[in-house]
Structures are given as structure tokens and as C-alpha cells.
Scaffold this active site. Sequence first.
Site, mmCIF file in Angstrom:
data_model
loop_
_atom_site.group_PDB
_atom_site.id
_atom_site.type_symbol
_atom_site.label_atom_id
_atom_site.label_comp_id
_atom_site.label_asym_id
_atom_site.label_seq_id
_atom_site.Cartn_x
_atom_site.Cartn_y
_atom_site.Cartn_z
ATOM 1 N N ILE A 54 1.416 0.654 1.079
ATOM 2 C CA ILE A 54 0.980 -0.523 0.826
ATOM 3 C C ILE A 54 0.006 -0.401 -0.787
ATOM 4 O O ILE A 54 -0.802 1.008 -0.651
ATOM 5 C CB ILE A 54 -0.039 -1.247 1.703
ATOM 6 C CG1 ILE A 54 -0.630 -2.477 1.284
ATOM 7 C CG2 ILE A 54 -1.247 -0.423 2.405
ATOM 8 C CD1 ILE A 54 -1.407 -3.397 2.440
ATOM 9 N N SER A 55 0.100 -1.262 -1.592
ATOM 10 C CA SER A 55 -0.792 -0.931 -2.842
ATOM 11 C C SER A 55 -2.223 -0.958 -2.588
ATOM 12 O O SER A 55 -2.726 -1.498 -1.480
ATOM 13 C CB SER A 55 -0.387 -1.974 -3.982
ATOM 14 O OG SER A 55 1.029 -1.895 -4.439
#
Length: 229
Positions: A64-65
Site C-alpha cells: 500500500i502506498s
Amino acid sequence: MEQYWSGSAVNENKGMVYNLQRYGIITSRKVAEVMETMDRGLFVPGGLQPYVDSPMPIGYNVTISAPHMHATCLQLLEKNLQPGMHALDVGSGTGYLTACFALMVGPQGHAIGVEHIPELVSFSIENIKKSAAAQPLKDGSLSVHVGDGREGWPEFAPYDAIHVGAAAPEIPQPLIDQLKPGGRMVIPVGNLFQDLQVVDKNSDGSINIRTKTSVRYVPLTSREAQLRG
Ligand code: SAH
């Protein structure tokens, strides 16, 4: 000093948003509101630290960024995420940003996620169901699909906003084609060294591209290549 608020996800999420504002990454009230409403903790696998400003592994060789990248992309796309608009999130992963898009475009708009790992699509749908975007998912203004995002998602095109959450060696033509005149795409481009590019489509269909910053994303690639690692 003791963190008097520790243990409360709502306050930890708020603290994260507060810091992103303090560092000048979130500059608008709207983006702050959306990120405050969308508890990031619901999208990060258990045992990890969802409110720390770092990417986190979500399996299948991807992450996940980081919160500051989500915030940067929301800021860059804000004008193209007005109520009623169509937004495409390519490589939607956990579903976090797709869910933020849904809150911004509202019930008359459409937020679409495309992700090529079916298990991540299921994971994202479960996350969204627990989140502030549960209703958009129910009423169909938010949907997540299994597919190769390099082809975009023609069904709901053209899009006012396209976000790509993985780095492409070059900008896929179908994504440019599916951008509405006046639309904006934010996409990391490159291999090892990547630029976050902002692609604006003019009313005559021509495009302007500028580089926002250097970034490091996982590759936009085939499912097989990704799983091979
Ligand atoms: N934006 C998401 C995920 C970022 S990681 C989040 O923050 O949660 C990049 C995602 O792109 C991964 O989930 C990966 O599986 C997906 N991806 C990579 N190549 C893809 C492709 N060709 N089509 C669709 N999804 C792709």
C-alpha cells in the site's frame, strides 16, 4: 510524554492527517476531510502500522502506498474529483484511494478500481465494506474490478481523473484515450528511477505532461511477472 489518545484509531488517523497538513502535503480542506473520514487502519493488514508514513506490504509482492503519496495524488486530482465526476484507480490494491475517490465524487459520480490480483480485489471490497465508503459500494457509485489496468476500464470511460498506483515503463495509450478532455491523469513513469507525471488532456484532445517529483513505486506489469517477483 504519554500519548493520551493512544488506542483510538480515529485519533491516530487524525494525527496522521494533521502531520500531512503540517508538512504541507495536504493543502486543501477537502482532502483533509476525506482522509480524516477514511480510516487508513481498515485498509492495512493486521500487525502493521497503518498511520506511519511509509508503504506497507500487502502480499503478492506489492505495498500500500505511503500516506504522503496518497495525499499528494488526492491533491493533484482534487479538481478532477468533483461531485458527479468519473475517477479510475489503476492498481487499486487495498482499495484505500478508490474509497477516497468515491467520497469525493459522491453518489452521482463513479469511482472505479481495477486490480489484477483477484485476492486483492476481494480484500479491498472487504475493507471498503467496513469503511466510510460502504454505501457507495452498495449503491454502485464505487466498484472494483479484476483486470489488467494497462487497458484501463472502457465501460465507464471517459474519466475526469485517472490515478495509476504502479509505475509504467511508458504511459499506456488506452489510459490516455480514456481520459476526458479537461481530464487529468497522475502516473508514475519509469523503471528503477521514476517520475510522478501529471498528464492533462486539453479540450482539443492534445496532452500536456509535467513531472511532479521522483518516486519509487512497484511496477505496472503482468500478473505473472509480479508474482514471480
Ligand atoms: N494504490 C494501491 C496499491 C498500490 S501497489 C494502494 O495504495 O493500496 C500497486 C498495485 O498495482 C498492486 O496492487 C498491484 O497488484 C497492482 N498492479 C500492478 N500491475 C497491474 C496491472 N497491470 N493491472 C492491474 N493492477 C496492477
